[in-house]
Design a protein around this motif. Structure first.
Motif, mmCIF file in Angstrom:
data_model
loop_
_atom_site.group_PDB
_atom_site.id
_atom_site.type_symbol
_atom_site.label_atom_id
_atom_site.label_comp_id
_atom_site.label_asym_id
_atom_site.label_seq_id
_atom_site.Cartn_x
_atom_site.Cartn_y
_atom_site.Cartn_z
ATOM 1 N N SER A 169 0.679 -1.342 -0.027
ATOM 2 C CA SER A 169 0.122 -0.133 0.162
ATOM 3 C C SER A 169 1.045 1.196 0.021
ATOM 4 O O SER A 169 0.618 2.199 -0.691
ATOM 5 C CB SER A 169 -0.871 0.191 1.369
ATOM 6 O OG SER A 169 -1.793 -1.047 1.211
ATOM 7 N N GLY A 170 1.944 1.232 0.695
ATOM 8 C CA GLY A 170 2.999 2.385 0.835
ATOM 9 C C GLY A 170 3.498 2.550 -0.455
ATOM 10 O O GLY A 170 3.554 3.857 -1.013
ATOM 11 N N THR A 206 2.368 1.641 -3.420
ATOM 12 C CA THR A 206 1.416 2.335 -4.336
ATOM 13 C C THR A 206 0.872 3.686 -4.188
ATOM 14 O O THR A 206 0.943 4.690 -5.124
ATOM 15 C CB THR A 206 -0.032 1.369 -4.095
ATOM 16 O OG1 THR A 206 0.332 0.004 -4.448
ATOM 17 C CG2 THR A 206 -1.015 1.831 -5.329
ATOM 18 N N TRP A 207 0.926 3.865 -2.714
ATOM 19 C CA TRP A 207 0.773 5.377 -2.403
ATOM 20 C C TRP A 207 1.958 6.298 -2.852
ATOM 21 O O TRP A 207 1.488 7.335 -3.675
ATOM 22 C CB TRP A 207 0.629 5.559 -0.901
ATOM 23 C CG TRP A 207 0.117 7.039 -0.642
ATOM 24 C CD1 TRP A 207 -0.856 7.679 -0.479
ATOM 25 C CD2 TRP A 207 1.478 8.217 -0.300
ATOM 26 N NE1 TRP A 207 -0.554 9.053 -0.172
ATOM 27 C CE2 TRP A 207 0.703 9.026 -0.093
ATOM 28 C CE3 TRP A 207 2.807 7.903 -0.043
ATOM 29 C CZ2 TRP A 207 1.561 10.418 0.382
ATOM 30 C CZ3 TRP A 207 3.545 9.014 0.254
ATOM 31 C CH2 TRP A 207 2.659 10.211 0.559
ATOM 32 N N LEU A 208 3.009 5.911 -2.941
ATOM 33 C CA LEU A 208 4.347 6.795 -3.046
ATOM 34 C C LEU A 208 4.218 7.062 -4.640
ATOM 35 O O LEU A 208 4.314 8.178 -5.234
ATOM 36 C CB LEU A 208 5.416 6.181 -2.400
ATOM 37 C CG LEU A 208 6.631 7.112 -2.936
ATOM 38 C CD1 LEU A 208 6.490 8.314 -2.209
ATOM 39 C CD2 LEU A 208 7.950 6.447 -2.369
ATOM 40 N N ASN A 212 1.777 6.568 -6.757
ATOM 41 C CA ASN A 212 0.627 7.591 -7.409
ATOM 42 C C ASN A 212 0.929 8.962 -6.839
ATOM 43 O O ASN A 212 0.622 10.028 -7.721
ATOM 44 C CB ASN A 212 -0.630 7.137 -6.695
ATOM 45 C CG ASN A 212 -0.953 5.801 -7.417
ATOM 46 O OD1 ASN A 212 -0.624 5.503 -8.799
ATOM 47 N ND2 ASN A 212 -1.651 4.739 -6.746
ATOM 48 N N ALA A 213 1.532 9.172 -5.804
ATOM 49 C CA ALA A 213 1.650 10.456 -5.326
ATOM 50 C C ALA A 213 2.997 11.284 -5.736
ATOM 51 O O ALA A 213 3.039 12.497 -5.660
ATOM 52 C CB ALA A 213 1.848 10.677 -3.492
ATOM 53 N N TRP A 214 3.873 10.479 -6.210
ATOM 54 C CA TRP A 214 5.046 11.059 -6.472
ATOM 55 C C TRP A 214 5.188 12.419 -7.398
ATOM 56 O O TRP A 214 5.924 13.372 -7.063
ATOM 57 C CB TRP A 214 6.008 9.922 -7.260
ATOM 58 C CG TRP A 214 7.583 10.384 -7.365
ATOM 59 C CD1 TRP A 214 8.137 10.896 -8.583
ATOM 60 C CD2 TRP A 214 8.392 10.625 -6.182
ATOM 61 N NE1 TRP A 214 9.527 10.841 -8.120
ATOM 62 C CE2 TRP A 214 9.675 11.093 -6.684
ATOM 63 C CE3 TRP A 214 8.060 10.243 -4.719
ATOM 64 C CZ2 TRP A 214 10.794 11.014 -5.838
ATOM 65 C CZ3 TRP A 214 9.478 10.512 -3.888
ATOM 66 C CH2 TRP A 214 10.632 10.926 -4.629
ATOM 67 N N ARG A 241 9.515 15.930 -1.469
ATOM 68 C CA ARG A 241 9.972 14.770 -2.121
ATOM 69 C C ARG A 241 11.586 14.586 -1.858
ATOM 70 O O ARG A 241 12.005 13.411 -1.570
ATOM 71 C CB ARG A 241 10.042 14.990 -3.661
ATOM 72 C CG ARG A 241 10.141 14.024 -4.588
ATOM 73 C CD ARG A 241 10.280 14.469 -6.040
ATOM 74 N NE ARG A 241 8.807 15.131 -6.535
ATOM 75 C CZ ARG A 241 8.726 15.051 -7.736
ATOM 76 N NH1 ARG A 241 9.824 14.707 -8.621
ATOM 77 N NH2 ARG A 241 7.542 15.612 -8.240
#
Ligand SMILES: [Zn+2]
Length: 197
Positions: free
Chosen positions: A166-167, A169-171, A173-175, A183
């Motif tokens: 999940s982490g 995927t989150w990163l 998508n957020a990057w 960043r």
């Protein structure tokens, strides 16, 4: 012949286009050179679009071949399978570059586990947990509480791996949208060692 450069998945490619009396667009990748033959009179936009698609497919196929030649995940997957009371048969493990939305899948008919190629770059215990997850679906196709009970039983790192992915995927998508300062802070973060389960 027309030459130009395109970038696919951060890989620069030299494209050489030859127009011929052919029906379809064909492309071959030779190292960093993409040789394309295209029907005479084809619209530029159609051609550009097709070249992008073909190039991505070829670049990813090459990468998949590299990834699969470098690693032997089969032994690991078979070891995970043996933890089940009725061990699912695993004959092939393939790292694929074509499935973007899924971490893995298992086909009982071909006894093949397909894994998202990015898993190979993650700690082995995460990959192991994905294998266990896919094999547990042989018994429970859903994500019911029975599924999780079985999975946690054969794979103690289940919840940790779920959180790890999940982490990731989150990163991922957020990057693009992260402010530069945050960043940069993330790039310098050194906390726990993720390679130790
Ligand atoms: Zn699942």
């Amino acid at each position: 012949m027309i030459k130009r450069t395109i970038t696919i998945d951060d890989t620069p490619l030299q494209v050489e286009i030859t127009y011929k009396a052919v029906k379809n667009i064909n492309a071959r990748l030779h190292g960093e050179v993409l040789r394309v033959s295209a029907p005479t009179g084809i619209a530029q936009r159609t051609l550009d679009h097709a070249i992008g698609d073909l190039a991505r497919r070829l670049v990813r196929r090459v990468r998949a071949r590299q990834v699969n030649s470098e690693t032997d995940a089969l032994a690991l997957a078979q070891q995970v399978a043996r933890r089940f009371s009725k061990p699912p048969e695993v004959q092939h493990v393939l790292f694929v570059t074509s499935q973007e939305a899924r971490w893995g899948s298992y086909s009982p008919s071909t006894r093949t586990i397909r894994l998202n190629a990015t898993l190979r770059l993650m700690p082995a215990w995460v990959l192991e947990a994905v294998v266990a997850h896919e094999l547990a679906h042989v018994i429970y196709p859903d994500h019911s509480s029975n599924f999780w009970t079985l999975l946690r039983n054969v794979e103690p790192n289940t919840d940790r791996a779920e959180a790890f992915l999940s982490g990731v995927t989150w990163l991922a998508n957020a990057w693009e949208d992260l402010p530069a300062v945050e960043r940069s802070m993330l790039l310098r973060t050194r906390t726990t060692d993720a390679s130790q389960p």
